[in-house]
Structures are given as C-alpha cells and as structure tokens.
Design a protein around this motif. Structure first.
Motif, PDB file in Angstrom:
ATOM      1  N   SER A   1       0.836  -1.198   0.000  1.00 35.53           N
ATOM      2  CA  SER A   1       0.000   0.000   0.000  1.00 35.53           C
ATOM      3  C   SER A   1       0.877   1.256   0.000  1.00 35.53           C
ATOM      4  CB  SER A   1      -0.888  -0.015   1.235  1.00 35.53           C
ATOM      5  OG  SER A   1      -1.781   1.059   1.197  1.00 35.53           O
TER       6      SER A   1
ATOM      7  N   LYS B   1       1.244   2.825  -6.792  1.00 38.22           N
ATOM      8  CA  LYS B   1       0.710   2.044  -7.915  1.00 38.22           C
ATOM      9  C   LYS B   1      -0.308   2.843  -8.735  1.00 38.22           C
ATOM     10  CE  LYS B   1      -0.710  -1.273  -5.177  1.00 38.22           C
ATOM     11  NZ  LYS B   1      -0.222  -0.700  -3.889  1.00 38.22           N
TER      12      LYS B   1
ATOM     13  N   SER C   1      -3.707  11.227  -3.286  1.00 36.65           N
ATOM     14  CA  SER C   1      -4.268   9.984  -3.816  1.00 36.65           C
ATOM     15  C   SER C   1      -4.857   9.135  -2.690  1.00 36.65           C
ATOM     16  CB  SER C   1      -3.136   9.229  -4.512  1.00 36.65           C
ATOM     17  OG  SER C   1      -3.557   7.974  -4.958  1.00 36.65           O
TER      18      SER C   1
ATOM     19  N   SER D   1      -6.312   5.611  -1.041  1.00 35.53           N
ATOM     20  CA  SER D   1      -6.010   4.193  -1.144  1.00 35.53           C
ATOM     21  C   SER D   1      -7.060   3.504  -2.028  1.00 35.53           C
ATOM     22  CB  SER D   1      -6.028   3.585   0.256  1.00 35.53           C
ATOM     23  OG  SER D   1      -5.268   2.420   0.273  1.00 35.53           O
ATOM     24  N   THR D   2      -6.600   2.646  -2.908  1.00 35.87           N
ATOM     25  CA  THR D   2      -7.516   1.947  -3.805  1.00 35.87           C
ATOM     26  C   THR D   2      -8.339   0.932  -3.018  1.00 35.87           C
ATOM     27  OG1 THR D   2      -5.895   2.162  -5.562  1.00 35.87           O
ATOM     28  CG2 THR D   2      -7.643   0.558  -5.923  1.00 35.87           C
TER      29      THR D   2
ATOM     30  N   GLY E   1      -3.103  -2.390  -2.222  1.00 33.21           N
ATOM     31  CA  GLY E   1      -1.989  -3.094  -1.608  1.00 33.21           C
ATOM     32  C   GLY E   1      -2.355  -3.581  -0.215  1.00 33.21           C
TER      33      GLY E   1
ATOM     34  N   ASP F   1      12.150  10.508  -7.157  1.00 27.80           N
ATOM     35  CA  ASP F   1      12.363  11.956  -6.970  1.00 27.80           C
ATOM     36  C   ASP F   1      12.764  12.295  -5.530  1.00 27.80           C
ATOM     37  OD1 ASP F   1       9.430  12.868  -5.623  1.00 27.80           O
ATOM     38  OD2 ASP F   1       9.341  11.137  -6.938  1.00 27.80           O
TER      39      ASP F   1
HETATM   40  P1  GTP Z   1      -2.891   1.526  -2.349  1.00 29.60           P
HETATM   41  O1  GTP Z   1      -4.021   1.876  -3.252  1.00 29.60           O
HETATM   42  O2  GTP Z   1      -3.197   1.729  -0.901  1.00 29.60           O
HETATM   43  O3  GTP Z   1      -2.346   0.155  -2.601  1.00 29.60           O
HETATM   44  O4  GTP Z   1      -1.676   2.598  -2.671  1.00 29.60           O
HETATM   45  P2  GTP Z   1      -0.908   2.896  -4.038  1.00 29.60           P
HETATM   46  O5  GTP Z   1       0.276   2.009  -4.147  1.00 29.60           O
HETATM   47  O6  GTP Z   1      -1.851   2.887  -5.201  1.00 29.60           O
HETATM   48  O7  GTP Z   1      -0.334   4.388  -3.794  1.00 29.60           O
HETATM   49  P3  GTP Z   1      -0.842   5.776  -4.438  1.00 29.60           P
HETATM   50  O8  GTP Z   1      -0.630   5.793  -5.920  1.00 29.60           O
HETATM   51  O9  GTP Z   1      -2.204   6.057  -3.946  1.00 29.60           O
HETATM   52  O10 GTP Z   1       0.223   6.808  -3.797  1.00 29.60           O
HETATM   53  C1  GTP Z   1       0.429   6.880  -2.391  1.00 29.60           C
HETATM   54  C2  GTP Z   1       1.043   8.230  -2.023  1.00 29.60           C
HETATM   55  O11 GTP Z   1       2.343   8.364  -2.585  1.00 29.60           O
HETATM   56  C3  GTP Z   1       0.237   9.439  -2.540  1.00 29.60           C
HETATM   57  O12 GTP Z   1       0.277  10.447  -1.562  1.00 29.60           O
HETATM   58  C4  GTP Z   1       0.998   9.867  -3.775  1.00 29.60           C
HETATM   59  O13 GTP Z   1       0.841  11.237  -4.033  1.00 29.60           O
HETATM   60  C5  GTP Z   1       2.444   9.521  -3.393  1.00 29.60           C
HETATM   61  N1  GTP Z   1       3.280   9.206  -4.562  1.00 29.60           N
HETATM   62  C6  GTP Z   1       3.014   8.296  -5.534  1.00 29.60           C
HETATM   63  N2  GTP Z   1       3.994   8.247  -6.441  1.00 29.60           N
HETATM   64  C7  GTP Z   1       4.932   9.153  -6.048  1.00 29.60           C
HETATM   65  C8  GTP Z   1       6.200   9.570  -6.581  1.00 29.60           C
HETATM   66  O14 GTP Z   1       6.696   9.097  -7.608  1.00 29.60           O
HETATM   67  N3  GTP Z   1       6.882  10.521  -5.879  1.00 29.60           N
HETATM   68  C9  GTP Z   1       6.394  11.075  -4.726  1.00 29.60           C
HETATM   69  N4  GTP Z   1       7.143  12.001  -4.127  1.00 29.60           N
HETATM   70  N5  GTP Z   1       5.203  10.705  -4.203  1.00 29.60           N
HETATM   71  C10 GTP Z   1       4.480   9.755  -4.849  1.00 29.60           C
END
Ligand code: GTP
Length: 173
Positions: free
Chosen positions: A20, A24, A40, A42-43, A69, A127
C-alpha cells in the motif's frame, strides 16, 4: 486513446502490485492520463485503465489493473491475475519494508499468475533522493536473481514511467 476497436491488434492485460502507498495508482495515472495526484486515496477493490500504444507497427491496447496493496482488500487474487501477461511489481525507494516485501509479491505471482508472465520490478518515488532507503544495487541484485526486469521511476515527475511500461509491453510482444 481514440483508436477504433477494429484497429487494435492485441489487448494485453497487465497487473500492478505491491504494498500500500508505494504509488501504484499514480504510476498508472501517469502512464494512462499523464496526471499525478498528491492526495491519492487508497484503492479499494480493483480498477483498470487503458492506453493504446504502437509497438513494432502493431496497435496494442494495454489494459492495466490496479488493486489495493492493503491486505484487507485483497480477496480476489486468482481472478485478478487470470490472463495477465505482464506484472509491474512496485516498491517505494524510501520505504525499506516495501522492498523487503517484494519477495512475497513474487511468490504470490508465481502461485497465481501464468508461468510465462513478464515481471518488471519498479522502485518508485525516485524523486525523493534525500529519503532513499533502498540502494539501487540491492534491487538490481534481487531482480537478476529472480529474472525480473527493473527500473526506478517517479510518478510525480514522470521519470521512466513510459519507458518502464514500454519495456514490459515490448517484452510481452
Ligand atoms: P494503495 O491503493 O493503498 O495500494 O496505494 P498505491 O500504491 O496505489 O499508492 P498511491 O498511488 O495512492 O500513492 C500513495 C502516495 O504516494 C500518494 O500520496 C501519492 O501522491 C504519493 N506518490 C506516488 N507516487 C509518487 C512519486 O513518484 N513521488 C512522490 N514524491 N510521491 C508519490
């Protein structure tokens, strides 16, 4: 994305997995919509998005599935992996635990997905250089041991997101 169905040569199902909050959903929206969302959510359950690309003259519709996740939302593994030709296994380079869990995700793939599935390991949030907790070499070594492709990406600034998907899709093709 306005490609008529009749022009599509292949539809490739790809699944995105990993702990999570590794990013993703944001990797997926960067690839399919060129968007990024800071808050974003959580999915919950399963969603998919598509992007149509041309690889070696063939029109390929990538149907990319995103799931939660979080353990408590993950009931549907077999259905989720069914028919998947590719997998993107994501960890967060700033969260050691998300990398330590990658082996478990590989096991889950080997248990539920087709043997021939192409897997790319992705270290996301590249980043956040000052917060790095997973050295690139550790991931390179693991990927080599397991026969996975590997890339580090940033969904935030877009670095390597397209190239990672293209590498996966080309390898499937
Ligand atoms: P679940 O749906 O819970 O499984 O999470 P996920 O893996 O889909 O994560 P999600 O894409 O929702 O991102 C989680 C957090 O990380 C959010 O606050 C995003 O803005 C941040 N985030 C995602 N990708 C990046 C990145 O490349 N750089 C930074 N700095 N933050 C990121």
């Amino acid at each position: 994305e306005n490609v008529p169905e009749s022009r599509i040569d292949y539809v490739y199902k790809v699944v995105v997995i990993g702990d999570s909050a590794v990013g993703k959903t944001q990797i997926l929206s960067r690839f399919t919509k060129n968007e990024f969302c800071f808050d974003s959510k959580s999915t919950i359950g399963v969603e998919f998005q598509t992007r149509t690309v041309t690889i070696k003259g063939k029109v390929i519709k990538a149907q990319i599935w995103d799931t939660a996740g979080q353990e408590r939302y993950r009931a549907v593994t077999s259905a989720y992996y069914r028919g998947a030709l590719g997998a993107m296994l994501v960890y967060d380079i700033t969260k050691r635990q998300s990398f330590d869990h990658v082996a478990r995700w590989v096991e889950e793939l080997r248990a539920h997905a087709d043997n021939s599935i192409v897997i790319i390991l992705i270290g996301n949030k590249a980043d956040l250089v000052d917060l790095r907790a997973v050295p690139t070499e550790d991931a390179v070594e693991f990927a080599e041991e397991q026969g996975l492709f590997f890339s580090e990406t940033s969904a935030l600034n877009g670095d390597n997101v397209d190239s990672a998907f293209f590498r996966l899709l080309e390898e499937i093709y």
